[in-house]
Write an enzyme that holds these catalytic residues in place. Structure first.
Site, short mmCIF file in Angstrom:
data_model
loop_
_atom_site.label_atom_id
_atom_site.label_comp_id
_atom_site.label_asym_id
_atom_site.label_seq_id
_atom_site.Cartn_x
_atom_site.Cartn_y
_atom_site.Cartn_z
N ASN A 178 29.36 12.82 101.64
CA ASN A 178 28.14 11.31 101.32
C ASN A 178 26.70 12.18 101.58
OD1 ASN A 178 26.19 9.64 100.24
ND2 ASN A 178 27.37 7.79 101.24
N TRP A 179 26.08 12.78 100.92
CA TRP A 179 24.57 12.86 101.76
C TRP A 179 23.91 11.58 101.59
CZ3 TRP A 179 23.67 18.91 99.85
CH2 TRP A 179 24.91 19.36 100.14
N LYS A 180 23.86 11.01 101.19
CA LYS A 180 23.09 9.98 100.85
C LYS A 180 21.62 10.93 100.54
CE LYS A 180 25.24 7.63 104.47
NZ LYS A 180 26.17 7.04 105.91
N HIS B 76 28.95 1.43 97.77
CA HIS B 76 28.58 1.64 98.81
C HIS B 76 27.48 0.22 99.50
CE1 HIS B 76 27.08 3.08 102.80
NE2 HIS B 76 28.42 4.76 102.46
N GLU C 273 25.40 0.14 101.39
CA GLU C 273 24.55 1.00 101.76
C GLU C 273 23.15 -0.12 100.55
OE1 GLU C 273 23.92 4.99 103.59
OE2 GLU C 273 24.86 3.66 104.84
N GLU D 64 35.49 1.05 104.57
CA GLU D 64 33.83 1.54 104.61
C GLU D 64 33.66 0.49 106.00
OE1 GLU D 64 32.12 5.67 104.02
OE2 GLU D 64 31.25 3.70 103.02
N GLY E 253 27.53 5.37 110.56
CA GLY E 253 26.24 6.27 111.29
C GLY E 253 25.66 5.08 112.53
N SER F 281 31.86 6.75 110.43
CA SER F 281 31.89 7.36 111.76
C SER F 281 32.67 8.68 112.14
CB SER F 281 31.41 7.13 112.45
OG SER F 281 30.74 6.42 113.51
N GLY G 143 29.95 10.43 105.52
CA GLY G 143 28.16 10.13 105.63
C GLY G 143 27.42 11.40 106.94
N GLY G 144 27.20 11.39 107.40
CA GLY G 144 26.47 12.11 108.87
C GLY G 144 27.61 13.88 108.30
C1 PEP Z 1 29.16 6.55 104.49
O1 PEP Z 1 27.78 6.12 105.00
O2 PEP Z 1 29.55 6.58 103.86
C2 PEP Z 1 29.57 6.83 106.29
C3 PEP Z 1 30.67 7.38 106.36
O3 PEP Z 1 28.77 7.66 107.08
P1 PEP Z 1 28.79 8.16 108.37
O4 PEP Z 1 30.35 8.89 108.12
O5 PEP Z 1 27.18 8.42 109.03
O6 PEP Z 1 29.06 6.62 109.42
#
Ligand code: PEP
Length: 254
Positions: free
Chosen positions: A10-12, A93, A95, A165, A171, A211, A232-233
């Site tokens: 997920n590149w956000k 999500h 966010e 999640e 994050g 994470s 994500g990251g």
């Molecule tokens: C996400 O936002 O879907 C996510 C899992 O982010 P991260 O891996 O950066 O925690």
């Protein structure tokens, strides 16, 4: 049904056309990991370009509007993301739920729009930290899913993925314990089985997100009922993302 581990990036709100080389590297590497299903969800602006680069990986969107078309300035429909090359959409999500006030009824409306447009969906759920500390995480997550998912499915579950999640893990570098992940994924599976029947529940992969990194992927992906990861990251670098896919493939081989 595909029961290959599913690793989704997920590149956000990250990525301009400069990121296309990273997508290309991910795609070429994914051709060597056929035991793993790899996908990325870039921002809307890159869906078509990543789709054109992708021979192996799936390409998805990070959201869609519940309507088909009309006067919704700035919004994008499921049909539009499909037309751009998306094969799935991430919905609900945390966010989106936090920053855009999306509730589970809205997530369900978007899910119907996605399925009607012929694309698959990843439905996200997860508790905030105070709920986890109070011992109410399971109830919170299952309540979210109860309201975000339809009563019935028209297929054997293969068009639906659930992503658990925990919000406090997104994050932050903090990860739920293996015991907590196992308990939550087991509870989600039991809920899906009660709602849709055993065959469909087995077709719905339950991803863990929060994470996930190359260093912790192996341990997390080996947990029962963890069918992959929403990343994500660590999905912004082809190297770290594909090391997560590699961990998934190695577990698959065992
Ligand atoms: C996400 O936002 O879907 C996510 C899992 O982010 P991260 O891996 O950066 O925690």
């Amino acid at each position: 049904m595909s029961n290959r581990p599913y690793i989704v990036g997920n590149w956000k709100m990250n990525g301009t056309r400069a990121m296309l080389s990273e997508a290309r590297t991910i795609d070429r590497a994914a051709q060597r990991y056929m035991k793993v299903e790899v996908a990325v969800a870039p921002p809307f602006t890159l869906i078509h370009a990543v789709h054109k680069e992708a021979e192996q990986i799936g390409v998805g969107a990070q959201d869609c509007h519940p309507g088909e078309d009309g006067a919704h300035t700035g919004d994008i429909s499921a049909t539009m993301v499909s037309d751009a090359g998306a094969k799935f959409v991430i919905l609900g999500h945390s966010e989106r739920r936090q920053n855009h006030g999306e509730d589970s009824a809205m997530v369900l409306a978007k899910l119907h729009a996605a399925l009607n447009a012929g694309i698959n969906a990843i439905i996200c759920c997860g508790e905030p930290e105070d709920v986890r500390v109070a011992g109410d995480a399971e109830k919170y997550v299952l309540d979210q899913l109860r309201a975000s998912l339809p009563e019935k499915l028209d297929d054997a579950g293969e068009r639906l993925t659930v992503a658990y999640e925990p919000i406090w893990a997104i994050g932050t570098g903090r990860v739920a314990t293996v015991e907590d992940i196992e308990a939550m994924h087991g509870a989600i599976y039991a809920f899906l089985k009660a709602r849709f029947g055993e065959e469909a529940a087995q077709g719905i992969r339950i991803l863990y997100g929060g994470s996930v990194k190359p260093e912790n992927a192996r341990e997390i992906l080996a947990v029962p009922h963890v069918g992959g990861a929403l990343v994500g990251g660590a999905s912004l670098s082809a190297d770290s993302f594909m090391n997560i896919a590699l961990a998934a493939g190695e577990i698959e081989e065992q």
